[in-house]
Design a protein around this motif. Structure first.
Motif, PDB file in Angstrom:
ATOM      1  N   TYR A 156       0.811  -1.208   0.000  1.00 51.75           N
ATOM      2  CA  TYR A 156       0.000   0.000   0.000  1.00 51.75           C
ATOM      3  C   TYR A 156       0.852   1.269   0.000  1.00 51.75           C
ATOM      4  N   LYS A 157       2.162   1.129   0.076  1.00 52.60           N
ATOM      5  CA  LYS A 157       3.063   2.279  -0.005  1.00 52.60           C
ATOM      6  C   LYS A 157       3.956   2.148  -1.233  1.00 52.60           C
ATOM      7  N   GLY A 158       4.360   3.307  -1.774  1.00 49.33           N
ATOM      8  CA  GLY A 158       5.301   3.301  -2.899  1.00 49.33           C
ATOM      9  C   GLY A 158       4.711   2.771  -4.186  1.00 49.33           C
ATOM     10  N   LEU A 159       3.393   2.818  -4.337  1.00 52.38           N
ATOM     11  CA  LEU A 159       2.744   2.331  -5.555  1.00 52.38           C
ATOM     12  C   LEU A 159       2.914   3.341  -6.690  1.00 52.38           C
ATOM     13  N   THR A 160       2.778   2.845  -7.897  1.00 50.31           N
ATOM     14  CA  THR A 160       2.983   3.678  -9.089  1.00 50.31           C
ATOM     15  C   THR A 160       1.720   3.679  -9.946  1.00 50.31           C
ATOM     16  N   ALA A 161       1.350   4.858 -10.442  1.00 45.51           N
ATOM     17  CA  ALA A 161       0.205   4.968 -11.343  1.00 45.51           C
ATOM     18  C   ALA A 161       0.466   6.086 -12.342  1.00 45.51           C
ATOM     19  N   GLU A 162      -0.209   6.028 -13.458  1.00 42.73           N
ATOM     20  CA  GLU A 162      -0.040   7.034 -14.500  1.00 42.73           C
ATOM     21  C   GLU A 162      -0.811   8.303 -14.143  1.00 42.73           C
ATOM     22  N   LYS A 163      -0.241   9.420 -14.562  1.00 43.56           N
ATOM     23  CA  LYS A 163      -0.900  10.714 -14.374  1.00 43.56           C
ATOM     24  C   LYS A 163      -0.661  11.538 -15.628  1.00 43.56           C
ATOM     25  N   PRO A 164      -1.689  11.756 -16.429  1.00 38.73           N
ATOM     26  CA  PRO A 164      -1.491  12.456 -17.703  1.00 38.73           C
ATOM     27  C   PRO A 164      -1.024  13.892 -17.512  1.00 38.73           C
ATOM     28  N   GLU A 165      -0.194  14.326 -18.439  1.00 38.32           N
ATOM     29  CA  GLU A 165       0.255  15.720 -18.417  1.00 38.32           C
ATOM     30  C   GLU A 165      -0.871  16.615 -18.896  1.00 38.32           C
ATOM     31  N   VAL A 166      -1.104  17.688 -18.171  1.00 37.81           N
ATOM     32  CA  VAL A 166      -2.212  18.589 -18.492  1.00 37.81           C
ATOM     33  C   VAL A 166      -1.771  19.622 -19.515  1.00 37.81           C
ATOM     34  N   THR A 167      -2.518  19.724 -20.609  1.00 32.83           N
ATOM     35  CA  THR A 167      -2.260  20.743 -21.629  1.00 32.83           C
ATOM     36  C   THR A 167      -3.575  21.419 -21.994  1.00 32.83           C
ATOM     37  N   VAL A 168      -3.493  22.665 -22.436  1.00 34.94           N
ATOM     38  CA  VAL A 168      -4.667  23.408 -22.899  1.00 34.94           C
ATOM     39  C   VAL A 168      -4.321  24.041 -24.240  1.00 34.94           C
ATOM     40  N   THR A 169      -5.092  23.722 -25.261  1.00 35.97           N
ATOM     41  CA  THR A 169      -4.836  24.212 -26.614  1.00 35.97           C
ATOM     42  C   THR A 169      -5.740  25.407 -26.936  1.00 35.97           C
ATOM     43  N   ASP A 170      -5.424  26.067 -28.066  1.00 30.81           N
ATOM     44  CA  ASP A 170      -6.276  27.166 -28.524  1.00 30.81           C
ATOM     45  C   ASP A 170      -7.693  26.676 -28.799  1.00 30.81           C
TER      46      ASP A 170
END
Length: 476
Positions: A121-135
């Motif tokens: 339950y410690k040191g787990l890894t998960a994906e986190k998308p990079e936040v971008t905002v386009t025109d």
């Protein structure tokens, strides 16, 4: 009250045999008699004046026993659970063993919190998308403001897709008008697909003053009376309107926002969108990490625990609906729902809440998490401010144990999230998750035997009018 025996059984259940002595039971019977005698008609006596012995002679010595049992056993059960320090998590299954002048003996099968074996339950890894905002994203954020500032202007030309026509219409089946097929002064946006297929398309090219017969065939999956039928709609066009979009410039920004320039307005929209997406990304990251914790633990979840939580979800929903001024029975009639259907639909969400609660409580134990008196006081102050209530009234309304539990679970979450890392998520494990009754909540690992269906603990259906002492919810 005396707990005669305590026996641990399978599937996280404990059987209690509880005795209530003759004196206490007699007092309960007398209390019931005094409460009910006014409802019992006995020849020769004024209503409510018949002696207890006369009533018992007419209807049997046990005439008041069932209500006396219901009067006594909830508190006796709660006292027994507290005395034996059981962590009950669902309705008990109650059965009367014996009842009479000598007293009451009943059996209660209690579902208790199951044992949890934590995995990682410690040191787990998960994906986190990079936040971008386009025109393009910013343009989409502008659209609601543009739509609100858009005007509808009458035009003297033929209607095009995107225009709105104001029409009268009436539908005929075999030369006869049909129910629901008539409207007057209706505004219809062409291309919106809000009418039956073929209707809007045939109005393209019409103009104000035109009258037109539209040949329409209803789809096969339409309302039973009209499915697949060929009909004629007689339509008169009164007006054609087009959208007049605003000029999106600094003046527009001043009209729809607090900013003086369009550039500043767009920057604010971009900042707010970025903040929302970052919040969502963090939420998704934390949810993925917590799901790993739940998947890594080993626990057999009792069906009764899920059913209990499903009932809580349905009751919460009923309170929210009634708070809006809609009687819950009326809501169910309007939606075609029943309590059984609502409980069944709530089981998937109930199972996830139970899994989360079990996992986080196990972390609380593993980390020896404590909540200080200062933290409790601070939380009460936050609640008082949030609900605009006096502090003392909040303390009366919300039990300190509930606050303590909620804060400890939040601390457990923080332990998990603070140690988690952003990266490539591990491959999903195939685990066997417990079935909520008649509802799959997971998939069985390859090569594993599917768990046998477990017996469920019954509960009292108070809304259905049952008064059987064998199925009662007890507040601990």
């Amino acid at each position: 009250m005396n707990v005669k025996s305590v026996e641990k059984q399978e599937k996280s259940t404990v059987e209690l045999v509880i005795e209530i002595g003759a004196e206490e039971f007699e007092a309960a019977v007398q209390k019931v008699y005094l409460k009910q005698r006014g409802k019992i008609m006995v020849p020769g006596f004024r209503k409510g004046k018949a002696p207890r012995k006369i009533i018992e002679g007419m209807y049997g010595s046990g005439v008041f026993y069932e209500d006396a049992i219901n009067e006594l056993y909830p508190q006796a059960y709660a006292d027994a659970v507290e005395q034996e320090k059981l962590d009950a998590v669902a309705w008990p299954k109650v059965e009367v063993v014996s009842v009479g002048k000598e007293g009451l003996t009943f059996k209660a099968v209690v579902t208790v919190r199951p044992e949890v074996k934590l995995g990682e339950y410690k040191g787990l890894t998960a994906e986190k998308p990079e936040v971008t905002v386009t025109d393009e994203d910013i343009d989409n954020e502008l659209k609601p403001y543009i739509n609100r500032a858009t005007r509808m202007v009458t035009v003297e030309r033929e209607a095009q897709n995107g225009d709105t026509v104001v029409i009268d219409f009436e539908g005929f089946l075999n030369g006869e008008p049909f129910d629901g097929g008539k409207g007057e002064g209706h505004s219809l946006e062409l291309g919106s697909n809000s009418f039956v297929p073929g209707f809007e398309e045939q109005l393209v090219g019409t103009k104000a003053g035109d009258e037109k017969d539209l040949d329409i065939t209803f789809p096969e999956d339409y309302h039973a009376d009209l499915a697949g039928k060929a009909v004629v709609f007689k339509v008169k066009v009164h007006e054609v309107k087009e959208k007049q979009l605003p000029t999106v410039d600094d003046e527009f920004a001043k009209d729809v926002s607090e900013f003086d320039t369009l550039a500043d307005f767009k920057k604010d929209l971009a900042d707010k969108l970025t903040e929302r997406r970052e919040h969502q990304a963090q939420h998704d990251f934390e949810a993925a990490v917590l799901e790993q914790v739940m998947s890594n633990m080993e626990v057999e979840i009792p069906d009764a625990m899920v059913e209990f939580e499903a009932d809580n979800l349905v009751n919460d929903m009923a309170q929210r609906i009634q708070a809006q001024g809609i009687p819950f029975e009326q809501y169910m009639a309007m939606t075609g729902m029943t309590m059984d259907i609502m409980r069944e639909q709530a089981k998937a969400a109930a199972l996830e809440r139970v899994r989360r609660d079990l996992a986080l409580n196990a972390v609380v134990t593993a980390e020896n998490i404590q909540v200080s008196d200062e933290e409790l006081e601070e939380e009460y102050k936050k609640l008082a401010e949030q609900y605009h209530m006096e502090l003392d009234k909040v303390k009366q309304a919300v039990a300190v144990d509930d606050i303590r539990k909620e804060l400890s679970l939040k601390k457990a979450e923080q332990v998990i999230y603070d140690s988690a890392k952003v990266g490539k998520a591990p491959a999903k494990k195939k685990t066997t998750k417990k079935k909520a009754e008649d509802a799959e909540a997971g998939e069985t690992a390859e090569g594993e035997e599917k768990p046998k269906k477990r017996r469920t603990t019954k509960k009292k259906e108070s809304e259905e009018g049952e008064e059987k002492p064998a199925e009662e919810k007890t507040e601990e």
